[in-house]
Design an enzyme around this catalytic site. Structure first.
Site, PDB file in Angstrom:
ATOM      1  N   PRO A 291      52.125  37.103  48.983  1.00 46.85           N
ATOM      2  CA  PRO A 291      51.791  37.180  47.553  1.00 46.85           C
ATOM      3  C   PRO A 291      50.369  36.712  47.267  1.00 46.85           C
ATOM      4  O   PRO A 291      49.902  35.732  47.839  1.00 46.85           O
ATOM      5  CB  PRO A 291      52.800  36.220  46.920  1.00 46.85           C
ATOM      6  CG  PRO A 291      53.114  35.239  48.004  1.00 46.85           C
ATOM      7  CD  PRO A 291      53.028  35.997  49.300  1.00 46.85           C
ATOM      8  N   GLY A 292      49.697  37.435  46.402  1.00 50.71           N
ATOM      9  CA  GLY A 292      48.377  36.994  45.938  1.00 50.71           C
ATOM     10  C   GLY A 292      48.447  36.739  44.448  1.00 50.71           C
ATOM     11  O   GLY A 292      48.541  35.612  43.967  1.00 50.71           O
ATOM     12  N   ARG A 293      48.509  37.854  43.700  1.00 42.93           N
ATOM     13  CA  ARG A 293      48.521  37.799  42.242  1.00 42.93           C
ATOM     14  C   ARG A 293      49.578  36.831  41.680  1.00 42.93           C
ATOM     15  O   ARG A 293      49.297  36.023  40.806  1.00 42.93           O
ATOM     16  CB  ARG A 293      48.812  39.217  41.723  1.00 42.93           C
ATOM     17  CG  ARG A 293      48.634  39.395  40.232  1.00 42.93           C
ATOM     18  CD  ARG A 293      49.174  40.766  39.803  1.00 42.93           C
ATOM     19  NE  ARG A 293      48.675  41.868  40.583  1.00 42.93           N
ATOM     20  CZ  ARG A 293      47.554  42.559  40.329  1.00 42.93           C
ATOM     21  NH1 ARG A 293      46.833  42.275  39.281  1.00 42.93           N
ATOM     22  NH2 ARG A 293      47.194  43.562  41.114  1.00 42.93           N
ATOM     23  N   ARG A 330      38.349  44.263  35.696  1.00 51.51           N
ATOM     24  CA  ARG A 330      39.655  44.920  35.834  1.00 51.51           C
ATOM     25  C   ARG A 330      39.959  45.937  34.728  1.00 51.51           C
ATOM     26  O   ARG A 330      40.684  46.887  34.944  1.00 51.51           O
ATOM     27  CB  ARG A 330      40.786  43.882  35.973  1.00 51.51           C
ATOM     28  CG  ARG A 330      40.631  43.052  37.254  1.00 51.51           C
ATOM     29  CD  ARG A 330      41.867  42.238  37.602  1.00 51.51           C
ATOM     30  NE  ARG A 330      42.970  43.083  37.992  1.00 51.51           N
ATOM     31  CZ  ARG A 330      44.016  43.355  37.240  1.00 51.51           C
ATOM     32  NH1 ARG A 330      44.113  42.819  36.035  1.00 51.51           N
ATOM     33  NH2 ARG A 330      44.971  44.152  37.682  1.00 51.51           N
ATOM     34  N   TYR A 334      40.674  49.501  36.062  1.00 50.05           N
ATOM     35  CA  TYR A 334      42.087  49.935  36.001  1.00 50.05           C
ATOM     36  C   TYR A 334      42.644  50.021  34.576  1.00 50.05           C
ATOM     37  O   TYR A 334      43.854  50.170  34.409  1.00 50.05           O
ATOM     38  CB  TYR A 334      42.999  48.955  36.760  1.00 50.05           C
ATOM     39  CG  TYR A 334      42.457  48.381  38.043  1.00 50.05           C
ATOM     40  CD1 TYR A 334      42.218  49.194  39.151  1.00 50.05           C
ATOM     41  CD2 TYR A 334      42.200  47.016  38.166  1.00 50.05           C
ATOM     42  CE1 TYR A 334      41.741  48.651  40.331  1.00 50.05           C
ATOM     43  CE2 TYR A 334      41.724  46.476  39.349  1.00 50.05           C
ATOM     44  CZ  TYR A 334      41.494  47.297  40.428  1.00 50.05           C
ATOM     45  OH  TYR A 334      41.019  46.758  41.597  1.00 50.05           O
ATOM     46  N   CYS A 361      24.694  45.991  29.995  1.00 56.59           N
ATOM     47  CA  CYS A 361      24.053  47.158  29.434  1.00 56.59           C
ATOM     48  C   CYS A 361      24.821  48.391  29.882  1.00 56.59           C
ATOM     49  O   CYS A 361      24.340  49.174  30.706  1.00 56.59           O
ATOM     50  CB  CYS A 361      22.628  47.180  29.961  1.00 56.59           C
ATOM     51  SG  CYS A 361      21.563  48.117  28.931  1.00 56.59           S
ATOM     52  N   GLU A 362      26.042  48.518  29.406  1.00 56.20           N
ATOM     53  CA  GLU A 362      26.903  49.605  29.863  1.00 56.20           C
ATOM     54  C   GLU A 362      28.100  49.694  28.919  1.00 56.20           C
ATOM     55  O   GLU A 362      28.787  48.689  28.688  1.00 56.20           O
ATOM     56  CB  GLU A 362      27.372  49.273  31.296  1.00 56.20           C
ATOM     57  CG  GLU A 362      28.423  50.173  31.806  1.00 56.20           C
ATOM     58  CD  GLU A 362      28.457  50.261  33.329  1.00 56.20           C
ATOM     59  OE1 GLU A 362      27.471  49.901  33.993  1.00 56.20           O
ATOM     60  OE2 GLU A 362      29.492  50.698  33.836  1.00 56.20           O
ATOM     61  N   TYR A 390      42.193  38.192  41.077  1.00 55.15           N
ATOM     62  CA  TYR A 390      41.318  39.364  41.092  1.00 55.15           C
ATOM     63  C   TYR A 390      40.295  39.357  39.952  1.00 55.15           C
ATOM     64  O   TYR A 390      39.944  40.407  39.420  1.00 55.15           O
ATOM     65  CB  TYR A 390      42.144  40.657  41.077  1.00 55.15           C
ATOM     66  CG  TYR A 390      43.102  40.759  42.244  1.00 55.15           C
ATOM     67  CD1 TYR A 390      42.614  40.862  43.544  1.00 55.15           C
ATOM     68  CD2 TYR A 390      44.482  40.713  42.060  1.00 55.15           C
ATOM     69  CE1 TYR A 390      43.481  40.936  44.623  1.00 55.15           C
ATOM     70  CE2 TYR A 390      45.360  40.774  43.141  1.00 55.15           C
ATOM     71  CZ  TYR A 390      44.851  40.886  44.417  1.00 55.15           C
ATOM     72  OH  TYR A 390      45.702  40.957  45.488  1.00 55.15           O
TER      73      TYR A 390
HETATM   74  N1  LLP Z   1      48.774  41.929  51.441  1.00 62.94           N
HETATM   75  C1  LLP Z   1      47.946  42.972  51.579  1.00 62.94           C
HETATM   76  C2  LLP Z   1      47.798  43.603  52.876  1.00 62.94           C
HETATM   77  C3  LLP Z   1      47.231  43.453  50.474  1.00 62.94           C
HETATM   78  O1  LLP Z   1      46.435  44.495  50.621  1.00 62.94           O
HETATM   79  C4  LLP Z   1      47.386  42.817  49.215  1.00 62.94           C
HETATM   80  C5  LLP Z   1      46.642  43.288  48.054  1.00 62.94           C
HETATM   81  C6  LLP Z   1      48.251  41.711  49.125  1.00 62.94           C
HETATM   82  C7  LLP Z   1      48.936  41.303  50.259  1.00 62.94           C
HETATM   83  C8  LLP Z   1      48.451  40.953  47.850  1.00 62.94           C
HETATM   84  O2  LLP Z   1      49.003  41.725  46.846  1.00 62.94           O
HETATM   85  P1  LLP Z   1      49.397  41.024  45.448  1.00 62.94           P
HETATM   86  O3  LLP Z   1      50.544  40.094  45.727  1.00 62.94           O
HETATM   87  O4  LLP Z   1      48.209  40.296  44.968  1.00 62.94           O
HETATM   88  O5  LLP Z   1      49.757  42.159  44.578  1.00 62.94           O
HETATM   89  N2  LLP Z   1      42.055  44.408  42.886  1.00 62.94           N
HETATM   90  C9  LLP Z   1      43.357  44.886  42.449  1.00 62.94           C
HETATM   91  C10 LLP Z   1      44.438  44.451  43.395  1.00 62.94           C
HETATM   92  C11 LLP Z   1      44.228  44.954  44.801  1.00 62.94           C
HETATM   93  C12 LLP Z   1      45.293  44.460  45.735  1.00 62.94           C
HETATM   94  C13 LLP Z   1      44.926  44.739  47.146  1.00 62.94           C
HETATM   95  N3  LLP Z   1      45.842  44.255  48.117  1.00 62.94           N
HETATM   96  C14 LLP Z   1      43.624  44.375  41.040  1.00 62.94           C
HETATM   97  O6  LLP Z   1      42.760  43.707  40.474  1.00 62.94           O
HETATM   98  O7  LLP Z   1      44.679  44.678  40.469  1.00 62.94           O
END
Ligand code: LLP
Length: 431
Positions: A291-293, A330, A334, A361-362, A390
């Protein structure tokens, strides 16, 4: 309020982790990212407990540090005892500098250079998540040269549609990531890995996408991966010890979006995975999640100062703030939804419809459209909620705008985590 760590105090000011956002904006200046230490720890503990309970000891969340990367976050990850996923030497280096044990790191990326491979091997990265055959051969050659062995997982594309924004889908067959099961290439790369003597294949990885609210795509991906594991076992005798199912669970950015109960979701996933494993007769590998987000998004907010309020008669109104797409790209990328409010008028009802825009400026430099704010004025503090993931990690210096500072709030106290970038910082590489 959008999340439980947010509130409104007796002054009518927005609070995060019980700290007054207006006071922090006055103390540290804007734009400012505020991170709630307690919320990140809560999220990590929740995940950690859920994976351990459902998948057994050894199963671990790995923080996908592309969501938020600076030294302090790795110190926190270390204190909480989780692993990490890195996608570049920059992330590995930052973690190492923070004292994070790289044996707990999983090194991703669809184009690891020879330098990346050398750095990661020599700095003791625990596991490579190998993306493709070129990388696998290059890694094996390097290991041969230095006389080392390296644990690896293979990144596999299971061919699942996770119903999210197309830019953040990663597990479909036509993807720059991994090897597809459908085309036979996943089997080929597995056979190759098993034939190379310097890599130790531990198992497989997949990641289907990000900001996903449904459980079915995860269960489906897991099921496809388990079937692949079973197939590989019959074909080669190799039995995967690890199945890393990536990250991707969604976060509530605005009212009306669901707030996932991560423990319950992991429980559901586990049920489906165990059932499938039993059905096809494979023993359950060690399950890892990345998990990241969902670990950091709701722990962060960004506060800006309103600079101008402009109404174009017969058209619409614009509120401009002192940041924008350089610190949060973002919406531009997106059309990502966010909740915006005035931190110094947090209890007041909105009456003014506007687009909140940045200072670049955009015309595409928009933080959010169709926002309703209570009589915004120059000097008000505008907060964008749920910016922990992110945002800082995707920040740029477009228009030579310095990146914001990051401040921690913890038990009512605040401290600098990353200082504000200066003009001098921005020219430091220039000769
Ligand atoms: N593992 C891998 C291999 C990944 O590519 C990613 C995210 C994660 C884990 C974590 O995913 P999460 O739990 O954060 O959903 N920049 C975009 C998000 C790109 C995510 C890329 N990979 C945004 O701002 O929504």
């Amino acid at each position: 309020m959008l999340h439980k760590n947010l509130g409104i105090n007796e002054k009518g000011h927005l609070t995060i982790g019980n700290a007054d956002v207006v006071s922090l904006a006055e103390k540290y200046g804007t734009p400012l990212m505020i991170l709630d230490d307690g919320r990140i720890r809560r999220n990590i503990r929740l995940y950690k407990k859920a994976v351990e309970e459902n998948f057994g000891k050894g199963s671990l969340p790995l923080f996908a540090s592309k969501a938020l990367c600076f030294k302090g976050i790795y110190r926190l990850a270390k204190e909480e005892g989780i692993g990490m996923d890195a996608v570049s030497v920059g992330e590995l280096f930052t973690a190492e500098q923070a004292g994070f044990d790289l044996s707990l790191a999983y090194f991703h990326g669809n184009n690891k250079t020879d330098e990346d491979i050398a750095f990661a091997v020599s700095h003791g990265v625990g596991t490579f998540v190998v993306d493709n055959e070129d990388e696998l051969r290059a890694l094996n050659e390097y290991l041969e040269k230095v006389g080392k062995k390296q644990k690896i997982l293979l990144r596999i594309t299971p061919g699942i549609d996770p119903h999210t924004h197309k830019a953040i889908v990663t597990g479909s067959v036509d993807s720059k990531f991994g090897s597809a099961i459908e085309t036979g290439q996943a089997e080929e790369i597995t056979r190759l890995a098993l034939s190379l003597k310097n890599v130790e294949l531990q198992g497989f990885h997949c990641h289907i996408g990000s900001q996903i609210f449904e459980i079915e795509p995860f269960a489906e991906a897991a099921s496809v991966m388990l079937s692949f594991i079973a197939y590989i076992k019959t074909q080669t005798g190799f039995e995967a010890k690890i199945l890393n199912l990536g990250g991707g669970l969604g976060v509530k950015y605005v009212e009306g979006q669901e707030e996932l109960d991560y423990a319950a979701v992991i429980g559901e996933m586990a049920k489906a995975i165990k059932l499938r494993a039993a059905e096809i007769g494979v023993s359950l590998p060690l399950i890892l999640l990345e998990p990241g987000r969902s670990l950091v998004a709701d722990a962060g907010l960004t506060v800006y100062t309103v600079g101008s309020v402009k109404t174009i008669k017969g058209y619409k109104s614009y509120v401009s703030v002192d940041g924008g797409m350089p610190d949060n790209p973002r919406f531009a990328l997106y059309e990502a939804p966010y909740t915006l409010l005035l931190a110094n008028k947090a209890g007041e009802k909105g009456d003014f419809f506007c687009s909140v825009v940045g200072r670049c400026c955009e015309s595409g430099d928009i933080l959010q459209e169709n926002v309703c704010l209570p009589s915004p004025r120059r000097g008000d503090y505008l907060a964008v909620l749920c910016t922990g993931a992110y945002n800082y990690s995707m920040a740029s210096n477009y228009n030579r705008i310095p990146r914001p500072a990051i401040v921690w709030v913890k038990d009512g106290a605040d401290s600098i985590a990353v200082r504000r970038e200066t003009n001098e910082d921005m020219i430091r590489l220039e000769v």
